[in-house]
Design a protein around this motif. Structure first.
Motif, PDB file in Angstrom:
ATOM      1  N   LEU A 134       0.787  -1.434   0.131  1.00 37.79           N
ATOM      2  CA  LEU A 134       0.099  -0.165   0.082  1.00 37.79           C
ATOM      3  C   LEU A 134       0.391   1.441   0.176  1.00 37.79           C
ATOM      4  N   VAL A 135       1.940   1.274   0.345  1.00 40.17           N
ATOM      5  CA  VAL A 135       2.596   2.197   1.346  1.00 40.17           C
ATOM      6  C   VAL A 135       3.457   2.019  -0.231  1.00 40.17           C
ATOM      7  N   ALA A 136       4.452   1.316  -1.074  1.00 43.93           N
ATOM      8  CA  ALA A 136       4.524   1.113  -2.290  1.00 43.93           C
ATOM      9  C   ALA A 136       4.208   1.830  -3.422  1.00 43.93           C
ATOM     10  N   PHE A 137       2.664   1.653  -3.216  1.00 45.46           N
ATOM     11  CA  PHE A 137       1.345   2.108  -4.312  1.00 45.46           C
ATOM     12  C   PHE A 137       1.105   3.416  -4.475  1.00 45.46           C
ATOM     13  N   THR A 167      10.137   1.218  -4.812  1.00 44.60           N
ATOM     14  CA  THR A 167      10.596   0.187  -4.537  1.00 44.60           C
ATOM     15  C   THR A 167      11.278  -0.357  -3.677  1.00 44.60           C
ATOM     16  N   ILE A 168      11.678   0.318  -2.249  1.00 45.24           N
ATOM     17  CA  ILE A 168      11.942  -0.094  -1.225  1.00 45.24           C
ATOM     18  C   ILE A 168      11.038  -0.598  -0.436  1.00 45.24           C
ATOM     19  N   PHE A 169       9.837  -0.312   0.085  1.00 45.06           N
ATOM     20  CA  PHE A 169       8.011  -0.672   0.024  1.00 45.06           C
ATOM     21  C   PHE A 169       8.406  -2.472  -0.573  1.00 45.06           C
ATOM     22  N   TYR A 170       7.728  -2.572  -1.702  1.00 44.74           N
ATOM     23  CA  TYR A 170       7.867  -3.452  -2.700  1.00 44.74           C
ATOM     24  C   TYR A 170       9.108  -4.359  -1.982  1.00 44.74           C
ATOM     25  N   LEU A 171      10.143  -4.231  -1.874  1.00 37.45           N
ATOM     26  CA  LEU A 171      10.816  -4.548  -1.618  1.00 37.45           C
ATOM     27  C   LEU A 171      10.292  -5.810  -0.396  1.00 37.45           C
TER      28      LEU A 171
END
Lengths: 169, 581, 76
Positions: free
Chosen positions: B24-27, B72-76
């Motif tokens: 959610l944060v990533a998007f 990128t890093i939240f998705y990671l």
């Protein structure tokens, strides 16, 4: 660990590619004589450029037969001097430093391209050819007026070169 | 392959919730970042200028930080939490610890993000218009650096969490090889710990105290070099989650199996070893660094091509395996047997194709003296929009189409829209990146609001600047629409009913871990060698920089981008919120 | 076999051939199983050799034409 023969082939070709790249760069450095900007320009105090023997009055000076030195100061949001005037078919060494923040110094459409970092002096020597005009841009973000920071390099015929030209601001 | 295999959300509901939260944060960051992206694409090409050019740099800072760091890093961390839990089949040792680091990362991102966005509000006087690279002596508001520190500490704790889970698993499974996905997570994090040493020193010892007025000056070349110590390996921190998806999920989507588990391990180990001692290749035209150091950085960088070139083979071979199992024939005819109507597959395959192109422009960037041609021109963002902007971002979006149903137990709202979305991204990026590369060769600089100069015009070898600008603007618009389609599709998916049977398994590799030497799993060994290589590459140049310019530089003022003083700005925020004094 | 939808009747299952959750439900199943020994990635080899050729040609063009053919070579 068994590796498929095609993969071994590709591993070999990849290494070949890498070595080929390094060899090309080395040829450019040794064979053609392209050198990198390095630490030869020395250091300055960006707050004391006024007292510097050269940067206090930035400009172009003749230092040998067909050899010129151009002292350039980058500051928010100008280059000094502007324009920089040099004679055609000469060797010019730019000494570029910053009076404030990080800037860039790029003679547009050429290989003369350096970072300008406060405290450091970038030394860039180029062979100048035919008369002509080149734009100069600051290519590193340096503040809200960054997009207006530009200059001009004017290459004039040898006969028209006046030693005071580059020194004027 | 049980009937109605349970999903990740069924088996690990708490972990699935945390993965969803990270996504959610990533998007959110992706959406905001894309919005600032379209502003820039239209602004610098002079197609449409909505914001003043001085605010362009606020948008650019937000675009860079939100996409390259937050998205990128939240998705990671979401993907890696899924991967560790799934591949070890084990919950975190203490899920509250997992919650804590995710919260810390979120708080840090929010602090930095809000500080950047306040740059749009002139009355407040707080600003962090220092771009993604925050080169001193431009000085952001202290909150910008503070948020960054909090965020990075969060990522460090995430690594601790995953290592701890693995060590506990190892106690229970002393003789087993590390499952491939966990292996990838652990190696990535070793690389990250080494990489972040640079930025941590730059921020904690220099920039933050300097922004608070505790020290007067910094050495701009030193903090810049420390930034790039971190700034290159961070690109692999973006890339390795995409590699994980290519190695472990893409073969499944293609209907095949990973060609070689041992080579995947070798590739990740090579990234641990070579990602960091290369950062000086971002400083090929910096004064104050001797040519020899630049040459060493180049040699390391060139060998860093090796793991990516090997990946190209292994991943394509895994796809080919799938295609042949699906009945594909011929030297190239098998390509038509791939499942092109699956957006997860097509997205990842197109992302990989763009990475091959981005690989080439990266090889140019890596070549020491040819850097004069392209340094800080539009070529460079042209390059990294192919790599992080497509190889990584598009793979992450494509992976989401496959992962999201397993995290929510809801089907995707629309598969065809997903397919349109990934193809549109590919097309948009092809246009935008092409025009950026070409304009870069003509000398058009990056990072500028108005690359239209008063005293000269850019000489174009063919075509015109106007054509390139149109290409860039159209490409950027397609990318923005594509992002909206992605976010809209996911949002609408939340309205789908919960169903059973969305669970997925991952196929075993054709050549498994048992074919590789056990030494590959020795994390201590690789971390040790990597540190030695970093010391060899960096001690001398850093020493020379400090010796020549001093630890705190040769003098020179700070140039704060905030208009008001540190605490005046905070007062102004409180006043706006109605809680002022 | 999990598809979550009424499936076409399976014949012989290929191991690891479970349908992707993001694929269209009409997507065809893998029809055979290829082991490591039976599989020669010759298509991959052909593609990657093409890539190699493109890289080599583009590199030579960029270095010798675009870069060394450019004005103001830095020589010191």
């Amino acid at each position: 660990m068994h590796i498929h023969q095609y993969e071994k082939l590709w591993l070999g070709m990849s290494l070949l590619l890498i070595v080929g790249f390094i060899a090309t760069i080395t040829y450019g450095a040794v064979g053609v004589g392209v050198t990198m900007i390095d630490d030869s320009g020395g250091n300055v105090d960006p707050n004391a450029l006024d007292e510097h023997p050269e940067f206090s009055d930035p400009g172009v000076e003749k230092v040998g037969e067909n050899e010129y030195e151009a002292y350039v100061v980058a500051r928010q949001f100008i280059f000094q001097p502007d324009p920089i005037v040099v004679p055609a078919n000469s060797t010019v060494t730019f000494y570029v430093t910053s009076a404030d923040v990080v800037h860039g110094f790029s003679v547009v459409g050429t290989n003369a391209n350096t970072m300008v970092i406060p405290g450091e002096v970038a030394e860039v020597t180029v062979e100048v050819g035919e008369p002509g005009e080149y734009g100069i841009v600051c290519h590193e973000y340096c503040g809200a007026g960054h997009h207006s920071m530009e200059g001009m390099l004017r290459v004039v015929p040898e006969g028209e070169y006046n030693s005071s030209d580059g020194g004027e601001q | 392959m049980s009937v109605d295999q349970e999903t990740f959300a069924d088996r690990y509901p708490q972990e699935a919730e945390l993965v969803r939260r990270a996504f959610l944060v990533a998007f959110t960051a992706l959406g905001l970042g894309a919005l600032f992206g379209i502003f820039q694409a239209l602004h610098r090409t002079n197609v449409l200028r909505i914001i003043p050019s001085t605010d362009y740099y606020t948008a650019l800072t937000a675009h860079g930080v939100l996409l390259a760091i937050v998205f990128t890093i939240f998705y990671l961390v979401g993907l890696y939490q899924w991967a560790v839990t799934r591949s070890l089949d084990r919950s975190p040792t203490n899920i509250n610890f997992t919650r804590a680091w995710l919260t810390l990362m979120t708080v840090g991102s929010a602090i930095t993000g809000v500080t950047i966005l306040l740059g749009f509000v002139d009355q407040i006087g707080i600003s962090a218009d220092v771009l993604f690279t925050f080169y001193a002596p431009l000085q952001a508001h202290p909150l910008f650096y503070t948020g960054l520190v909090v965020f990075i500490i969060g990522t460090w704790l995430a690594g601790v969490d995953w290592f701890r889970t693995w060590l506990h698993w190892k106690q229970d499974n002393p003789d087993e090889r590390i499952p491939l996905q966990t292996f990838m997570v652990l190696t990535t994090m070793i690389m990250w710990y080494i990489a972040t040493i640079g930025v941590a020193i730059a921020v904690l010892f220099f920039l933050l105290p300097w922004s608070l007025g505790l020290i007067d000056t910094v050495n701009p070349l030193l903090t810049r070099t420390l930034f790039w110590f971190f700034g290159h390996p961070v690109v692999y921190f973006w890339l390795l989650p995409a590699y994980m998806l290519w190695y472990t999920v893409l073969p499944k989507l293609a209907g095949g199996r990973l060609f070689s588990d041992p080579l995947a391990r070798v590739v990740f180990v090579l990234f641990v070893l070579l990602s960091t001692p290369v950062g000086i290749h971002h400083q090929y035209v910096d004064p104050g660094i001797a040519e020899g150091f630049k040459f060493i950085a180049m040699t390391n960088t060139m060998f860093l091509l090796l793991p990516s070139l090997l990946t190209a083979f292994t991943v394509v071979a895994s796809m080919e395996h799938g295609a042949r199992q699906r009945g594909g024939e011929g030297l190239f005819g098998w390509l038509t047997a791939l499942p092109w109507r699956d957006p997860a597959f097509t997205g990842m395959a197109l992302a990989g194709l763009m990475f091959a192109a981005g690989g080439f422009s990266g090889m140019i960037n890596a070549g020491m003296n040819i850097n004069y041609l392209i340094h800080n021109t539009l070529w460079v963002p042209g390059h990294f929009h192919l790599t992080v902007g497509t190889a990584v971002a598009l793979t992450m979006m494509a992976g989401t189409y496959w992962l999201w149903p397993q995290l929510t137990n809801r089907r995707l709202y629309s598969r065809p829209i997903g397919l349109l979305q990934v193809v549109m991204w590919f097309g948009g990026m092809a246009l935008m990146s092409n025009s950026m590369h070409v304009a870069g060769l003509y000398g058009v600089p990056r990072r500028t609001a108005e690359p239209q100069y008063a005293g000269f015009d850019f000489n174009t070898a063919f075509g015109s600047m106007a054509e390139l600008n149109i290409q860039l603007a159209v490409g950027g618009t397609l990318l923005f629409v594509s992002t909206l389609l992605f976010l809209g599709n996911l949002t609408l998916s939340l309205g789908n009913p919960k169903v059973e049977g969305l669970g997925q398994s991952l196929p075993e590799p054709l050549s498994g871990a048992e074919d590789s030497p056990r030494v590959l799993d020795n994390m201590r060994l690789w971390a040790g060698i990597a540190l030695v290589l970093v010391v060899l590459a960096y001690v001398l140049p850093l020493g020379a920089i400090i010796q020549n310019g001093g630890l705190f530089g040769t003098g020179g003022d700070a140039y704060p981008v905030s208009v008001l003083g540190t605490f005046d700005g905070l007062d102004a925020v409180l006043e706006l919120l109605g809680v002022g004094r | 076999m999990s598809r979550g939808v009424p499936a076409v009747e399976d014949e012989e299952e290929v191991p690891g051939s479970e349908q992707s959750v993001s694929a269209p439900v009409t997507q065809e199943e893998p029809e055979r199983e290829l082991t490591h020994e039976e599989f020669d990635p010759k298509g991959t080899l052909a593609l990657i050799l093409t890539y190699f050729a493109v890289l080599a040609i583009m590199w030579v063009f960029m270095y010798f034409v675009e870069f060394l053919g450019n004005d103001l070579i830095v020589v010191g």
